[in-house]
Design a protein around this motif. Structure first.
Motif, PDB file in Angstrom:
ATOM      1  N   CYS A 192     -10.612   6.899   6.375  1.00  0.00           N
ATOM      2  CA  CYS A 192     -10.736   7.125   4.935  1.00  0.00           C
ATOM      3  C   CYS A 192     -11.037   5.828   4.184  1.00  0.00           C
ATOM      4  O   CYS A 192     -11.313   5.842   2.997  1.00  0.00           O
ATOM      5  CB  CYS A 192      -9.471   7.766   4.381  1.00  0.00           C
ATOM      6  SG  CYS A 192      -8.082   6.634   4.299  1.00  0.00           S
TER       7      CYS A 192
ATOM      8  N   HIS B  59      -3.098  10.682   4.379  1.00  0.00           N
ATOM      9  CA  HIS B  59      -3.584   9.371   3.923  1.00  0.00           C
ATOM     10  C   HIS B  59      -2.624   8.663   2.975  1.00  0.00           C
ATOM     11  O   HIS B  59      -3.003   7.758   2.237  1.00  0.00           O
ATOM     12  CB  HIS B  59      -5.006   9.511   3.370  1.00  0.00           C
ATOM     13  CG  HIS B  59      -5.919  10.080   4.409  1.00  0.00           C
ATOM     14  ND1 HIS B  59      -6.357   9.329   5.493  1.00  0.00           N
ATOM     15  CD2 HIS B  59      -6.373  11.340   4.607  1.00  0.00           C
ATOM     16  CE1 HIS B  59      -7.075  10.114   6.296  1.00  0.00           C
ATOM     17  NE2 HIS B  59      -7.097  11.335   5.781  1.00  0.00           N
TER      18      HIS B  59
ATOM     19  N   ASN C  72      -8.797   3.293   4.018  1.00  0.00           N
ATOM     20  CA  ASN C  72      -7.499   2.635   3.793  1.00  0.00           C
ATOM     21  C   ASN C  72      -6.981   2.068   5.127  1.00  0.00           C
ATOM     22  O   ASN C  72      -7.600   2.236   6.172  1.00  0.00           O
ATOM     23  CB  ASN C  72      -6.535   3.688   3.220  1.00  0.00           C
ATOM     24  CG  ASN C  72      -5.194   3.122   2.832  1.00  0.00           C
ATOM     25  OD1 ASN C  72      -5.032   1.930   2.625  1.00  0.00           O
ATOM     26  ND2 ASN C  72      -4.198   3.997   2.743  1.00  0.00           N
TER      27      ASN C  72
ATOM     28  N   CYS D 234      -8.063   3.159   8.847  1.00  0.00           N
ATOM     29  CA  CYS D 234      -8.221   4.623   8.899  1.00  0.00           C
ATOM     30  C   CYS D 234      -9.657   4.977   8.508  1.00  0.00           C
ATOM     31  O   CYS D 234     -10.312   4.241   7.776  1.00  0.00           O
ATOM     32  CB  CYS D 234      -7.229   5.251   7.931  1.00  0.00           C
ATOM     33  SG  CYS D 234      -7.238   7.048   7.936  1.00  0.00           S
TER      34      CYS D 234
ATOM     35  N   CYS E 243      -2.470   4.407   7.157  1.00  0.00           N
ATOM     36  CA  CYS E 243      -2.207   5.785   6.697  1.00  0.00           C
ATOM     37  C   CYS E 243      -1.260   6.513   7.668  1.00  0.00           C
ATOM     38  O   CYS E 243      -1.277   6.242   8.873  1.00  0.00           O
ATOM     39  CB  CYS E 243      -3.504   6.579   6.662  1.00  0.00           C
ATOM     40  SG  CYS E 243      -4.646   6.066   5.396  1.00  0.00           S
TER      41      CYS E 243
HETATM   42 ZN    ZN Z   1      -6.483   7.378   5.764  1.00  0.00          ZN
END
Ligand code: ZN
Length: 319
Positions: free
Chosen positions: A176, A164, A178, A174, A181
């Motif tokens: 996550c 990440h 974000n 992504c 990544c």
């Molecule tokens: Zn990510």
């Protein structure tokens, strides 16, 4: 009485485990389906079944501890699974407390990518090094940082999320939260997506992504046969991986990077551009000493890592 530990790798599809002795020899292996769709209690019953099966095979030996790797956010100190992509209903679940009722030996859990790094550090590509980073290039990108022979878990277990690291500020979203990544480009999923985004798309990639049968392995086969677009995708992936590694070199001055996971098999098609990028983006004195090598233990890295963690913790806690 001679003793042994059990190392387990709790995957979304299978539970893989082995009895391992202090010399790092596997005495016995077991693999059964995890059966995630049948619910948490079934998964727990399956974990206990695996441990029981191994114990029955080694009645003349003493089981000292059990270690287990699980994907996701794991709080090692407390034995808690905070979040796991493979087990969506395990939220802040104290697995150690749950299993302690049945086990009369110490039980430890950690993130699976961390334990793959621990395994490679014990018996594989990292064994001659005090410090190294491991990147597991699979469906996603996992990471583990070993500093002075110890896994670096961070303040509460979230360190080593190397997948990440941001590469493109406005890149692909992504899971996550974000964008851009490393994982979105250096994983099997990322490679397939990049292939589909080719502009203009070359014939193998014009139809329907995974549904159209395009996999990272197929793109690898095409690269092997000299397909220009496939080769370019691996070069791009290598470049991005190299940028991520260069950042780690600049932060940590680590010399060894170990690459595992299925995507690492495409080594010949991405490694040169990765090395190029590492050299370009680091001081000469650090960049030239960087070694990027293949992981040596394959799927067993996690099992060995879990076993080694259990051994080490059991020794330090019994002092
Ligand atoms: Zn990510």
């Amino acid at each position: 009485m001679k003793d042994y530990v059990i190392g387990l790798d709790l995957g979304g599809t299978n539970i893989r485990a082995a009895a391992v002795n202090r010399e790092g020899e596997i005495l016995h292996r077991v693999k059964i389906p995890t059966e995630v769709p049948l619910g948490r209690e079934r998964v727990i019953a399956n974990i206990l079944k695996v441990i029981d099966t191994i114990k029955k095979e080694h009645k003349g030996l003493k089981l000292s501890a059990v270690g287990m790797g699980i994907p996701g956010v794991i709080f090692f100190d407390k034995g808690i699974v905070a979040r796991s992509p493979n087990f969506p209903d395990w939220i802040d679940f104290n697995l150690r407390e749950r299993l302690n009722k049945y086990l009369n030996v110490p039980f430890y859990i950690d993130n699976d990518a961390n334990l793959a790094a621990v395994g490679e550090g014990w018996l594989g590509a990292g064994k001659k090094f005090n410090s190294f980073c491991m990147l597991t290039l699979g469906t996603g990108v996992g990471g583990g940082i070993v500093l002075n022979k110890n896994i670096w878990r961070g303040e509460y277990g979230m360190a080593g999320e190397l997948g990440h690291i941001t590469i493109y500020p406005d890149g692909h979203p992504c899971n996550c939260g974000n964008r851009g990544c490393l994982e979105q480009y250096a994983s099997a999923t990322g490679i397939v997506r990049m292939a589909m985004e080719e502009n203009p798309p070359s014939p193998p990639f014009t139809k329907g992504g995974k549904e159209g049968g395009i996999t990272a392995d197929k793109i690898y086969q095409l690269a092997k046969n000299g397909d220009r677009y496939s080769l370019e995708i691996f070069q791009k992936m290598g470049r991005i991986l190299g940028i991520g590694i260069a950042d780690l070199v600049n932060i940590l001055n680590i010399e060894l990077f170990v690459l595992g996971g299925g995507v690492a098999d495409s080594w010949n098609y991405f490694i040169d551009s990765a090395i190029d990028e590492i050299k370009k983006r680091t001081y000469r004195i650090t960049g030239e000493r960087v070694k990027v090598v293949k992981a040596e233990l394959g799927d067993d890295a996690g099992i060995f890592g879990a076993a080694y963690m259990a051994m080490k913790e059991e020794i330090s806690n019994s002092r």
